[in-house]
Design a protein around this motif. Structure first.
Motif, mmCIF file in Angstrom:
data_model
loop_
_atom_site.group_PDB
_atom_site.id
_atom_site.type_symbol
_atom_site.label_atom_id
_atom_site.label_comp_id
_atom_site.label_asym_id
_atom_site.label_seq_id
_atom_site.Cartn_x
_atom_site.Cartn_y
_atom_site.Cartn_z
ATOM 1 N N GLY A 116 0.866 -1.181 0.000
ATOM 2 C CA GLY A 116 0.000 0.000 0.000
ATOM 3 C C GLY A 116 0.895 1.221 0.000
ATOM 4 N N VAL A 117 0.362 2.334 0.466
ATOM 5 C CA VAL A 117 1.165 3.544 0.592
ATOM 6 C C VAL A 117 2.038 3.383 1.829
ATOM 7 N N LEU A 118 3.340 3.555 1.649
ATOM 8 C CA LEU A 118 4.292 3.354 2.744
ATOM 9 C C LEU A 118 4.928 4.683 3.136
ATOM 10 N N LYS A 119 5.127 4.876 4.438
ATOM 11 C CA LYS A 119 5.857 6.065 4.895
ATOM 12 C C LYS A 119 7.310 5.995 4.453
ATOM 13 N N LEU A 127 3.266 0.846 6.552
ATOM 14 C CA LEU A 127 2.023 1.039 5.816
ATOM 15 C C LEU A 127 1.164 2.145 6.442
ATOM 16 N N VAL A 128 0.647 3.026 5.589
ATOM 17 C CA VAL A 128 -0.339 4.017 6.008
ATOM 18 C C VAL A 128 -1.696 3.372 5.754
ATOM 19 N N ASN A 129 -2.458 3.091 6.813
ATOM 20 C CA ASN A 129 -3.696 2.326 6.685
ATOM 21 C C ASN A 129 -4.823 3.098 6.001
ATOM 22 N N GLU A 130 -4.966 4.388 6.320
ATOM 23 C CA GLU A 130 -6.047 5.190 5.742
ATOM 24 C C GLU A 130 -5.547 6.586 5.395
ATOM 25 N N ILE A 131 -6.093 7.109 4.302
ATOM 26 C CA ILE A 131 -5.742 8.464 3.875
ATOM 27 C C ILE A 131 -7.009 9.165 3.407
ATOM 28 N N ASP A 132 -7.237 10.347 3.915
ATOM 29 C CA ASP A 132 -8.302 11.210 3.406
ATOM 30 C C ASP A 132 -7.625 12.376 2.672
ATOM 31 N N PRO A 133 -8.380 13.270 2.031
ATOM 32 C CA PRO A 133 -7.736 14.346 1.257
ATOM 33 C C PRO A 133 -6.767 15.205 2.075
ATOM 34 N N LYS A 134 -7.098 15.491 3.321
ATOM 35 C CA LYS A 134 -6.218 16.310 4.156
ATOM 36 C C LYS A 134 -4.888 15.582 4.410
ATOM 37 N N ARG A 135 -4.980 14.303 4.760
ATOM 38 C CA ARG A 135 -3.772 13.510 5.015
ATOM 39 C C ARG A 135 -2.941 13.362 3.731
ATOM 40 N N TYR A 136 -3.618 13.250 2.605
ATOM 41 C CA TYR A 136 -2.930 13.155 1.316
ATOM 42 C C TYR A 136 -2.070 14.388 1.078
ATOM 43 N N GLU A 137 -2.606 15.560 1.323
ATOM 44 C CA GLU A 137 -1.839 16.793 1.133
ATOM 45 C C GLU A 137 -0.639 16.846 2.080
ATOM 46 N N GLU A 138 -0.816 16.369 3.308
ATOM 47 C CA GLU A 138 0.293 16.329 4.268
ATOM 48 C C GLU A 138 1.402 15.395 3.762
ATOM 49 N N LEU A 139 1.023 14.203 3.287
ATOM 50 C CA LEU A 139 2.000 13.221 2.804
ATOM 51 C C LEU A 139 2.706 13.708 1.533
ATOM 52 N N ARG A 140 2.000 14.451 0.703
ATOM 53 C CA ARG A 140 2.627 15.054 -0.485
ATOM 54 C C ARG A 140 3.645 16.111 -0.068
ATOM 55 N N ALA A 141 3.259 16.950 0.873
ATOM 56 C CA ALA A 141 4.152 18.020 1.338
ATOM 57 C C ALA A 141 5.424 17.442 1.962
ATOM 58 N N GLN A 142 5.302 16.282 2.616
ATOM 59 C CA GLN A 142 6.452 15.632 3.239
ATOM 60 C C GLN A 142 7.241 14.774 2.236
ATOM 61 N N GLN A 143 6.822 14.762 0.974
ATOM 62 C CA GLN A 143 7.446 13.962 -0.084
ATOM 63 C C GLN A 143 7.379 12.455 0.196
ATOM 64 N N ILE A 144 6.426 12.033 1.025
ATOM 65 C CA ILE A 144 6.207 10.603 1.244
ATOM 66 C C ILE A 144 5.472 10.028 0.035
ATOM 67 N N ILE A 145 4.526 10.795 -0.485
ATOM 68 C CA ILE A 145 3.859 10.440 -1.739
ATOM 69 C C ILE A 145 4.388 11.388 -2.803
ATOM 70 N N HIS A 146 4.951 10.810 -3.879
ATOM 71 C CA HIS A 146 5.534 11.632 -4.940
ATOM 72 C C HIS A 146 5.632 10.812 -6.218
ATOM 73 N N SER A 147 6.131 11.395 -7.248
ATOM 74 C CA SER A 147 6.438 10.764 -8.542
ATOM 75 C C SER A 147 5.267 9.955 -9.089
ATOM 76 N N GLY A 148 5.500 8.668 -9.350
ATOM 77 C CA GLY A 148 4.511 7.814 -9.991
ATOM 78 C C GLY A 148 3.259 7.544 -9.177
ATOM 79 N N MET A 149 3.325 7.761 -7.867
ATOM 80 C CA MET A 149 2.131 7.550 -7.036
ATOM 81 C C MET A 149 1.135 8.695 -7.168
ATOM 82 N N LEU A 150 1.595 9.873 -7.588
ATOM 83 C CA LEU A 150 0.701 11.032 -7.662
ATOM 84 C C LEU A 150 -0.471 10.811 -8.623
#
Length: 192
Positions: A116-119, A127-150
C-alpha cells in the motif's frame, strides 16, 4: 496484443480457477470504452486514447455483470472509427469505477508491488492504513507520496469525489482478504 491477448487471458484463466466467471475484454468489445486519440501538440503520443465523461458504457457492462460475468478489461480502448488506442490502466479503472458507481456500491482497488502507501518505501511495515484528502496533502508536502504515485492517488480521490465508495491501494497477494472481509493495503476515503 500482449495486453488484450496473453496478459488478459492469463488473468481470466486464474480467475476461473477461483470460480469467477471472468470474461476478458478490451474497450472495443461491446463498445464498452470509447476514447479520443490524444491530439498532437508539442509531443505526438501516437495511438494513445484519452477518456472523457462519455467514454464508458455502464449499461452494457452492467448487462454482462447481471448475466453473471466478471469483466476483466485490459488497457486497450477504441475511437469508434476502427482504431485501437492504448489508454492508461489506472485511468480506465477509475473511469469504470465512477461509471459503475451510478449503478452499484463500488470500491476501486489498485494493485501494485507494495503493500500500500508506505511512509518509507523500503519498509513494508510502514504502511499508512487510511488516507483522506487532508492527510494526502500532508503526505505530499512531506514527499512521502511523490512521482509515480501522484497520478494513482489523484485518480483515486477523483473517483471518490464522483461517487466511488472507497479506493484501496495494495498488493495483489492480499486480494484474498476481500473474501474474508479483512482490511488490507491503504484505504482512501472522503473523510477519516
Amino acid at each position: 496484443m500482449v495486453y488484450g491477448g496473453l496478459i488478459n487471458k492469463n488473468i481470466v484463466a486464474q480467475l476461473q480457477r477461483f470460480g469467477s466467471n471472468a470474461i476478458g475484454l478490451t474497450g472495443a468489445d461491446g463498445d464498452f470504452i470509447r476514447t479520443k486519440k490524444r491530439p498532437v501538440k508539442n509531443i505526438d503520443y501516437g495511438f494513445v486514447g484519452d477518456i472523457d465523461e462519455h467514454s464508458i458504457n455502464p449499461k452494457n457492462i452492467s448487462s454482462l455483470m447481471e448475466a453473471g460475468f466478471t469483466p476483466v478489461f485490459c488497457a486497450l480502448t477504441h475511437d469508434g472509427e476502427g482504431q485501437l488506442l492504448n489508454t492508461n490502466a489506472d485511468t480506465i479503472a477509475s473511469a469504470l469505477a465512477i461509471a459503475l458507481a451510478k449503478l452499484y456500491n463500488t470500491t476501486l482497488i489498485y494493485c501494485f508491488e507494495k503493500k500500500g502507501v508506505l511512509k518509507d518505501v523500503g519498509d513494508e511495515s510502514s504502511l499508512v492504513n487510511e488516507i483522506d484528502p487532508k492527510r494526502y496533502e500532508e503526505l505530499r508536502a512531506q514527499q512521502i507520496i511523490h512521482s509515480g504515485m501522484l497520478p494513482k492517488m489523484d485518480n483515486a480521490f477523483f473517483a471518490i469525489s464522483c461517487g466511488v465508495n472507497a479506493v484501496i491501494i495494495g498488493h495483489s497477494d492480499d486480494l484474498g482478504n476481500l473474501k474474508r472481509d479483512k482490511p488490507f493495503g491503504t484505504r482512501l476515503t472522503k473523510n477519516l
